[in-house]
Design an enzyme around this catalytic site. Structure first.
Site, PDB file in Angstrom:
ATOM      1  N   LYS A 110       0.823  -1.117  -0.154  1.00  0.00           N
ATOM      2  CA  LYS A 110       0.088  -0.043   0.231  1.00  0.00           C
ATOM      3  C   LYS A 110       0.830   1.086  -0.146  1.00  0.00           C
ATOM      4  O   LYS A 110       0.781   2.205  -0.638  1.00  0.00           O
ATOM      5  CB  LYS A 110      -0.980  -0.064   1.252  1.00  0.00           C
ATOM      6  N   LYS A 189      -5.783 -16.478 -11.429  1.00  0.00           N
ATOM      7  CA  LYS A 189      -6.044 -17.088  -9.947  1.00  0.00           C
ATOM      8  C   LYS A 189      -7.587 -16.436  -9.669  1.00  0.00           C
ATOM      9  O   LYS A 189      -7.772 -15.032  -9.842  1.00  0.00           O
ATOM     10  CB  LYS A 189      -5.128 -16.760  -9.158  1.00  0.00           C
ATOM     11  N   LYS A 192     -11.649 -12.118  -5.460  1.00  0.00           N
ATOM     12  CA  LYS A 192     -12.630 -11.061  -5.476  1.00  0.00           C
ATOM     13  C   LYS A 192     -11.979  -9.863  -6.098  1.00  0.00           C
ATOM     14  O   LYS A 192     -12.608  -9.196  -6.512  1.00  0.00           O
ATOM     15  CB  LYS A 192     -13.381 -10.833  -4.133  1.00  0.00           C
TER      16      LYS A 192
HETATM   17  P1  ADP Z   1      -9.661 -12.959  -2.228  1.00  0.00           P
HETATM   18  O1  ADP Z   1      -8.297 -13.451  -3.240  1.00  0.00           O
HETATM   19  O2  ADP Z   1     -10.851 -13.382  -3.342  1.00  0.00           O
HETATM   20  O3  ADP Z   1      -9.320 -11.934  -1.748  1.00  0.00           O
HETATM   21  P2  ADP Z   1      -9.040 -14.038   0.214  1.00  0.00           P
HETATM   22  O4  ADP Z   1      -7.647 -13.643  -0.117  1.00  0.00           O
HETATM   23  O5  ADP Z   1      -9.801 -13.544   1.349  1.00  0.00           O
HETATM   24  O6  ADP Z   1      -9.647 -14.156  -1.097  1.00  0.00           O
HETATM   25  O7  ADP Z   1      -8.539 -15.836   0.747  1.00  0.00           O
HETATM   26  C1  ADP Z   1      -8.902 -16.265   1.878  1.00  0.00           C
HETATM   27  C2  ADP Z   1      -8.253 -17.683   1.616  1.00  0.00           C
HETATM   28  O8  ADP Z   1      -8.719 -18.426   0.329  1.00  0.00           O
HETATM   29  C3  ADP Z   1      -6.986 -17.792   1.688  1.00  0.00           C
HETATM   30  O9  ADP Z   1      -6.487 -18.669   2.445  1.00  0.00           O
HETATM   31  C4  ADP Z   1      -6.447 -17.979   0.202  1.00  0.00           C
HETATM   32  O10 ADP Z   1      -5.145 -18.661   0.187  1.00  0.00           O
HETATM   33  C5  ADP Z   1      -7.689 -18.834  -0.339  1.00  0.00           C
HETATM   34  N1  ADP Z   1      -7.827 -18.683  -1.592  1.00  0.00           N
HETATM   35  C6  ADP Z   1      -8.451 -17.651  -2.308  1.00  0.00           C
HETATM   36  N2  ADP Z   1      -8.416 -17.387  -3.734  1.00  0.00           N
HETATM   37  C7  ADP Z   1      -7.954 -18.855  -3.900  1.00  0.00           C
HETATM   38  C8  ADP Z   1      -7.737 -19.455  -5.241  1.00  0.00           C
HETATM   39  N3  ADP Z   1      -8.115 -18.638  -6.335  1.00  0.00           N
HETATM   40  N4  ADP Z   1      -7.029 -20.460  -5.144  1.00  0.00           N
HETATM   41  C9  ADP Z   1      -6.965 -21.123  -3.965  1.00  0.00           C
HETATM   42  N5  ADP Z   1      -6.864 -20.688  -2.898  1.00  0.00           N
HETATM   43  C10 ADP Z   1      -7.580 -19.243  -2.622  1.00  0.00           C
END
Ligand code: ADP
Ligand code: TRP
Length: 327
Positions: A110, A189, A192
């Site tokens: 950031k 990947k 969100k």
């Molecule tokens: P986002 O990337 O949607 O913001 P988060 O960072 O909140 O998701 O991830 C929450 C959990 O889900 C973490 O442990 C992260 O490693 C896992 N995760 C999120 N997206 C993926 C993905 N595409 N493949 C594998 N694991 C994921």
């Protein structure tokens, strides 16, 4: 072993969250003493809409229960329902080196992008350390992006143990399986932040539409294709059974098929895979009292442990008032 993990309610859960994290830590509930919580205090560093945070917190709890988290086996609670964690955060803050936090990637990124960070984001890893240390957790299943935070946690615990006495159990990161890097609708990947997600419990029609729009290459239908590395196949593999996977792999290698065929098959196996969870979620959602009871009981059990640890820590550093300490 005591296993602990938290997940932020910053959006509705998607396939990536499930296969990459949730499914793996739910699996651990059978063999271990599980503590799983919804990290709403952490989410406050990004969500500023109170109604949204409240509803995402409850949605996260419903989702986890629907997906198989069993309150008879593991403790499910909301982070803010355990005030001992916030108390512990302050104590840990006094043992946290500034340089350690300055090196943490969420803050560093950031800052490098010129965005002013608040103290909440800067001290995020200290709250996360308190989350872990408050329950004497041994294992913390996390994705690669969180490993640094577990190192910070160990550093802070070591620093406290060194200054005072051995009050903290040192946790270990358990890396969630990398095989589950779930691709999103654009082949990158799923996340969100990239607007490429397929929600776990979104309307089936809506998710079918998203599946049908998954980006694919433009190779002619007749061409044989290698299934490995193809993101549609990767998604299919997560939800189809062995025989179906084999058959689909053969179809790829033979060629002469359209991606529309794979997408339809993917939508079908996905609907089947999540059908039971979807039904369970509907039942739970129509019974808010049960959800409230589960979370209240989870918080009660989590607080019992956190109060015991906080007491130990306060004794160690001289916070407990002598009259109380003497009891
Ligand atoms: P986002 O990337 O949607 O913001 P988060 O960072 O909140 O998701 O991830 C929450 C959990 O889900 C973490 O442990 C992260 O490693 C896992 N995760 C999120 N997206 C993926 C993905 N595409 N493949 C594998 N694991 C994921
Ligand atoms: N920071 C974690 C994430 O974004 C969520 C989290 C908060 C957590 N406290 C935790 C994970 C304690 C494991 C242990 O994914």
């Amino acid at each position: 072993m005591r296993v602990l993990s938290g997940i932020q309610p910053t959006g509705r859960f998607h396939w990536g969250n499930y296969f990459g994290a949730i499914r793996q830590y739910i699996d651990l509930q059978d063999e271990h003493d599980g503590y799983y919580f919804i990290a709403n205090l952490h989410a406050l560093t990004t969500i500023r809409d109170p109604e949204q945070l409240r509803s995402l917190t409850l949605d996260a709890a419903l989702d986890l229960l629907a997906l198989g988290l069993d309150p008879a086996k593991a403790i499910l609670f909301v982070q803010s329902d355990v005030p001992e964690v916030s108390q512990l955060t302050w104590i840990l803050m006094t043992c946290t080196n500034m340089g350690l936090l300055e090196r943490c990637h969420a803050y560093k990124e950031k800052k490098e992008r010129g965005i002013t960070a608040d103290a909440g984001l800067f001290t995020y890893p200290v709250l996360m350390s308190a989350d872990i240390l408050a329950y004497d957790a041994n294992w913390v299943p996390v994705g690669q992006d969180q490993v640094q935070h577990i190192e910070v946690c160990r550093d802070i615990a070591n620093s406290f143990n060194h200054h005072f006495s051995e009050a903290f159990v040192l946790p270990e990161a358990r890396l969630l399986s990398d095989a589950a890097k779930v691709p999103g609708t654009d082949g990158e990947k799923m996340s969100k932040s990239y607007d490429n997600t397929i929600g776990l419990f979104e309307d089936e029609k809506a998710s079918r539409k998203k599946i049908m729009r998954i980006q694919t290459d433009s190779r002619p239908m007749e061409d044989p294709k290698e299934p490995e590395g193809d993101h549609l196949f990767q998604l299919y593999q997560l939800m189809a059974d062995e025989a179906e996977i084999q058959e689909m792999a053969d179809t790829y290698r033979r060629g002469g098929f359209g991606y529309g065929h794979v997408k339809k098959a993917l939508a079908e196996v996905a609907e089947r895979y999540f059908a039971e969870a979807r039904e369970r979620r509907q039942r739970l959602a129509s019974d808010p009292d049960t959800l409230r009871d589960i979370l209240a009981d989870g918080a009660r059990r989590a607080r019992l442990k956190a109060a015991e640890v906080l007491d130990r820590v306060e004794q160690a550093c001289g916070i407990a008032a002598p009259a109380v300490a003497a009891k």
